[in-house]
Each structure stands twice: as structure tokens, then as C-alpha cells.
Design a protein around this motif. Structure first.
Motif, short mmCIF file in Angstrom:
data_model
loop_
_atom_site.label_atom_id
_atom_site.label_comp_id
_atom_site.label_asym_id
_atom_site.label_seq_id
_atom_site.Cartn_x
_atom_site.Cartn_y
_atom_site.Cartn_z
N PRO A 252 4.82 -5.10 4.76
CA PRO A 252 3.90 -4.46 3.83
C PRO A 252 2.53 -4.23 4.46
CG PRO A 252 4.18 -6.77 3.25
CD PRO A 252 5.19 -6.47 4.33
N THR A 253 1.88 -3.17 4.02
CA THR A 253 0.50 -2.90 4.40
C THR A 253 -0.35 -2.92 3.14
OG1 THR A 253 0.89 -0.51 4.22
CG2 THR A 253 1.16 -1.52 6.40
N PHE A 254 -1.63 -3.16 3.30
CA PHE A 254 -2.49 -3.40 2.13
C PHE A 254 -3.67 -2.42 2.14
CE2 PHE A 254 -0.21 -7.26 3.12
CZ PHE A 254 0.25 -7.68 1.87
N ASP A 255 -3.55 -1.40 1.29
CA ASP A 255 -4.62 -0.43 1.10
C ASP A 255 -5.48 -0.89 -0.07
OD1 ASP A 255 -5.87 2.33 1.30
OD2 ASP A 255 -5.14 2.33 -0.77
N PRO A 256 -6.79 -1.09 0.12
CA PRO A 256 -7.63 -1.67 -0.94
C PRO A 256 -7.58 -0.93 -2.27
CG PRO A 256 -8.81 -1.64 1.14
CD PRO A 256 -7.56 -0.87 1.36
N VAL A 257 -7.66 0.40 -2.23
CA VAL A 257 -7.65 1.16 -3.49
C VAL A 257 -6.30 1.03 -4.19
CG1 VAL A 257 -7.85 3.46 -4.51
CG2 VAL A 257 -9.40 2.77 -2.66
N SER A 258 -5.21 1.05 -3.42
CA SER A 258 -3.87 0.88 -4.00
C SER A 258 -3.72 -0.49 -4.63
CB SER A 258 -2.81 1.08 -2.93
OG SER A 258 -2.86 2.39 -2.39
N VAL A 259 -4.25 -1.51 -3.97
CA VAL A 259 -4.20 -2.86 -4.51
C VAL A 259 -4.95 -2.94 -5.84
CG1 VAL A 259 -4.97 -5.24 -4.16
CG2 VAL A 259 -3.83 -4.01 -2.29
N VAL A 260 -6.16 -2.40 -5.86
CA VAL A 260 -6.95 -2.42 -7.10
C VAL A 260 -6.24 -1.65 -8.21
CG1 VAL A 260 -9.11 -1.62 -8.17
CG2 VAL A 260 -9.15 -2.74 -5.93
N THR A 261 -5.63 -0.53 -7.84
CA THR A 261 -4.91 0.30 -8.81
C THR A 261 -3.80 -0.49 -9.49
OG1 THR A 261 -5.39 2.32 -7.57
CG2 THR A 261 -3.56 2.39 -9.11
N LEU A 262 -2.97 -1.16 -8.70
CA LEU A 262 -1.86 -1.91 -9.29
C LEU A 262 -2.34 -3.18 -9.99
CD1 LEU A 262 1.33 -1.56 -7.08
CD2 LEU A 262 0.53 -0.21 -9.01
N CYS A 263 -3.47 -3.73 -9.58
CA CYS A 263 -4.03 -4.88 -10.31
C CYS A 263 -4.43 -4.46 -11.73
CB CYS A 263 -5.23 -5.46 -9.56
SG CYS A 263 -4.80 -6.42 -8.09
N ILE A 264 -4.98 -3.25 -11.85
CA ILE A 264 -5.32 -2.74 -13.18
C ILE A 264 -4.04 -2.57 -14.01
CG2 ILE A 264 -6.28 -0.77 -14.45
CD1 ILE A 264 -8.19 -0.35 -12.10
#
Length: 466
Positions: A252-264
Motif C-alpha cells: 500500500p501507498t499513503f496519499d495524505p488527501v486520500s487518507v483524509v478523505t476515507l477518514c471522513i
């Protein structure tokens, strides 16, 4: 969960294989337990496999890769179900809860996967991070409930259904990119599947009515086969047994905006899960306190982490299975344990996953119109309990939030000039709607009490069950 997990409708009354119960039953025999576990799996099956099919086909994966997503989804769903129903130390609600992938994450994940810089590995990184986030903030979710009254959650679920309807409509026409898109044979088969589902819902009872979508898909596939629209070559080539391998598409790779999006997304999922757990507690006459609720929400988090590791997506409790507990009256958690084991087994049969992948898109379109439409209808039902007469501000909350949610749907290039890194967030109407609804509700109505929020969550879950 939830309406966002799967929209199938359960009858409010009527016989089921074991007969309607007049009071909660805590113990049943081994044979009945096995049949009930299988029944729970069949009721959720169409919704369980819908998300990998949507995501896989939207990202133009090869048929064998889509089939692998289906296997991974069932396998990880079985593990997540065992986490919730069997339980681990400090994790799991230990009630009859069946876990499946939530529809709420579909559109943001498709936006992530379509970005060359993010792709599938970025999706799985965001899923794992969102699961870890959910696990850690589980004790705090009770304090977030006032941010999500029915006017907010109902609006979000309505937009989820509307956003997904685009998928169902394109499926019904044969699928985007099909050179014969819109051919009468595709539209006819989709209409036939829709009619079968509606007829079973109208005239069927108990389990048959609750599994109407699955039955419609099976019947529709048989009819599509008569017209030569079903390709079984991948089914024949698939094996009978194979293990589901972690990180099959790469680390897996970790894109900050994608992470924040799925956290929401996970915050919305956990709010809905809270309502589902409270509703299940009422059905099972088994009270849920804050400590136990935290364990259940940690189960959602761990289930989502498991999903990211095993090449699938965020997990949550399925609302139609909670409704099925109420219909059967059998409250023992071992029904879900058996269902989880069955899902694990199904995930280890590649030939079955290939068979699911072989279902023509026009057949799925007829079913999708029901499944996704019912998600939106559930949102409308929740909004039906909102006081619009005495509080006209609620009208503005819904109106503006739905408008924000429609931007990516009606104007895909609306945010074209915005920074590319923000696109996974801005191209998800669901997230735009959620942010707008929360902010507008705070602006117009302020922050309500936690007690009122718990009552509202319970009423919302009741609206999602039937």
C-alpha cells in the motif's frame, strides 16, 4: 450499517424458515443455526459483492482481477464478521452482526483509483489508515454524534443513493464503453430483472422477499444466458480453491488527501454503526453501554484494516441483517459467527467469484436500480422525520448540501482548475455533501446534546432496517 452498506428491503412481517418468533431466542439447535447463518449470508450476498464489481469495472480491471476482488471481499468480510460477533479482547460488539463493504466509500475510491499517482495501492493505503483512525477514535464517537443529526445523515445517505444510481443506469444500458451501449436487449433484460425483484418483494414473504435482489440476479443471468450474453470461459478457467493473499496488487501507498478523505467516510460509517448497534440492542434485549459501543466501533476499524490488507474496502454492519434478526427473533451471536465462517469459505472458491464476475452488466443494472435507489429512499425516509415546518433552516441545509453533492455528478470538470492532490476529495459528491451538511447544521442549528443524538441515531437505524 446501514443503509449505505446495502439497501435491500426486509418485510415487516411474514414467515421465515424457522417461523416468526414472538420473543428473542438466545439458543437454537445446530442445524437451525447453520440454516440461519446461511440465510444471513444469502440476504446480504448481492450487496456484499456489488462494491468490488463497481470499483473493479470502473477502474477497468481484468475479469480475473475483478473476480479476485470478489473473493477478497467475501473472505475479509467473513473475518470482519467474526471480529464483531465472536469478538476479541476489547474489540467487537459480540452480537449477531454481519459485516460487509459500505457503499459510502465507492465514489471517493473510484476517484482515487482513476488517478495514476494513487491507483489501487493508494486506495488500500487509505483504507488501512482510515481503519486505524476509526480504531483509535472509537471512544470519542459518542461525542461526535451531535454533529450528525437526522437532517445531516439523511441528506448524506440520499446523495449516496443518487450518486450510485449513475452506476446502475449505465449497467442497465450494457456498461460504459460497450459498443452496443443502450441496445434494446440490454434494456429489456434490465427491465425484466427489475420486474422480477419487484414481484418477489410484493408477493414473496420472509426470506424469499428479503433475498429478492439475489434471486432477481440469478433469474436474470439465466435469461441473459439464453441470449448469449454470459461468458463462462473465465469460470471454467478458475480453480476450485485458492487462498486470498495480502497485498496482491502491491504494497500500500499513503496519499495524505486520500487518507483524509476515507477518514471522513469512516466517521459517517461509525455514526451509522452506532445507530445500528443501538437498534440491535433493542431487538436482542441486550443493552449496549458506552464501553461496549466502543468495542463495536473498534470492530469496524479492525475490519476495515483487514479489508485494506486483503485487497478490499471499508467494512461496516449490514442493516438488512440486523432487520433479519428482528424478523426471526433469533438473537444469538453464533448465527453471525456461522455466517462469517460461510463467507470465509466462499472467499476461498475462485470459481464462485468468477461466476459472480460473469454476471452481465445489464442484469446488474436491473438490480442496481433497486439497490442504489433504496439507499436514496432510506435517506428520504430519515429526512421524513426531520422537522421542516417549525425549523425552515433545515430546508436550506438539505437544499445546499444536495447541491454540493451533485457537483461532481452533473459537472465532472467543475473543479478541474483546483490542485490535483485535492481531486479525490472534490470529485466525491458524498464527501462534499457531508462537509456542507455538517457545517450548515452547525451554522443554523448549533450543537445538540449527546442524549438527543443517541435517540436520533436509534430512530435512524429503525428507518434503515426495513
Amino acid at each position: 450499517m446501514s443503509s449505505t452498506a446495502h439497501p435491500d428491503v426486509l418485510p415487516e412481517s411474514g414467515p421465515v424458515p424457522l417461523g416468526p418468533a414472538t420473543a428473542p431466542v438466545a439458543r437454537v439447535g445446530a442445524l437451525a443455526l447453520g440454516l440461519l447463518g446461511l440465510q444471513h449470508v444469502l440476504v446480504m450476498y448481492a450487496g456484499a459483492v456489488a462494491v468490488p464489481l463497481i470499483v473493479g469495472r470502473a477502474l477497468k480491471l481484468a475479469p480475473e482481477q475483478v473476480a479476485m476482488l470478489v473473493s477478497a471481499d467475501l473472505f475479509a468480510g467473513g473475518l470482519a464478521t467474526l471480529v464483531q460477533s465472536w469478538g476479541l479482547p476489547g474489540i467487537g460488539i459480540r452480537m449477531p452482526v454481519m459485516m460487509g463493504v459500505t457503499f459510502a466509500a465507492v465514489t471517493p475510491m473510484i476517484a482515487m483509483g482513476a488517478s495514476p499517482e494513487i491507483g489501487l495501492t493508494g486506495i488500500y493505503g487509505a483504507v488501512i489508515a482510515a481503519g486505524l483512525f476509526a480504531f483509535l477514535v472509537a471512544p470519542l464517537v459518542g461525542r461526535l454524534l451531535p454533529l450528525f443529526p437526522p437532517v445531516v445523515t439523511g441528506t448524506i445517505i440520499l446523495v449516496i443513493g443518487i450518486s450510485l444510481m449513475r452506476v446502475g443506469v449505465n449497467w442497465a444500458a450494457g456498461g460504459v464503453g460497450n459498443p452496443n451501449y443502450g441496445a434494446p436487449v440490454f434494456l429489456g433484460i434490465a427491465a425484466f430483472v427489475l420486474c422480477v425483484i419487484l414481484a418477489i418483494t410484493r408477493y414473496g414473504t420472509g426470506f424469499v422477499a428479503s433475498a429478492s435482489v439475489l434471486i432477481g440476479i440469478v433469474v436474470g443471468t439465466l435469461v441473459a444466458g439464453v441470449f448469449g450474453l454470459v461468458d463462462f470461459s473465465h469460470v471454467a478457467a478458475a480453480g476450485w480453491f485458492d487462498v486470498v493473499r495480502p497485498f496482491a496488487f502491491g504494497l500500500p501507498t499513503f496519499d495524505p488527501v486520500s487518507v483524509v478523505t476515507l477518514c471522513i467516510v469512516m466517521i459517517v460509517v461509525m455514526i451509522e454503526s452506532t445507530g445500528m448497534f443501538l437498534a440491535l440492542a433493542e431487538i436482542c434485549a441486550d443493552p449496549v453501554d458506552e464501553r461496549r459501543l466502543t468495542k463495536g466501533l473498534r470492530g469496524d476499524g479492525l475490519g476495515t484494516i483487514i479489508g485494506g490488507v486483503f485487497n478490499t474496502f471499508p467494512y461496516t454492519s449490514f442493516s438488512q441483517n440486523i432487520g433479519l434478526v428482528g424478523v426471526t427473533g433469533v438473537r444469538t451471536r453464533y448465527v453471525a459467527v456461522v455466517g462469517g465462517v460461510i463467507m470465509l469459505g466462499l472467499g476461498l472458491i475462485p470459481k464462485l467469484a468468477a461466476l459472480v464476475e460473469a454476471v452481465p452488466q445489464c442484469v446488474l443494472g436491473g438490480a442496481g436500480l433497486v439497490m442504489f435507489g433504496m439507499v436514496g429512499a432510506t435517506g428520504a425516509r430519515i429526512l421524513g422525520a426531520v422537522d421542516f415546518a417549525r425549523n425552515r433552516n433545515n430546508l436550506f441545509i438539505v437544499a445546499v448540501s444536495v447541491g454540493f453533492g451533485m457537483i461532481p455528478l452533473v459537472a465532472p470538470n467543475f473543479f478541474k482548475q483546483m490542485p490535483h492532490a485535492l481531486h479525490p476529495l472534490l470529485e466525491s459528491g458524498i464527501l462534499l455533501c457531508a462537509i456542507a451538511a455538517v457545517v450548515l447544521n452547525l451554522f443554523f442549528n448549533g450543537l445538540g446534546s449527546t442524549a438527543d443524538a443517541r435517540d436520533a441515531a436509534l430512530r435512524q437505524a429503525a428507518a434503515s432496517e426495513h
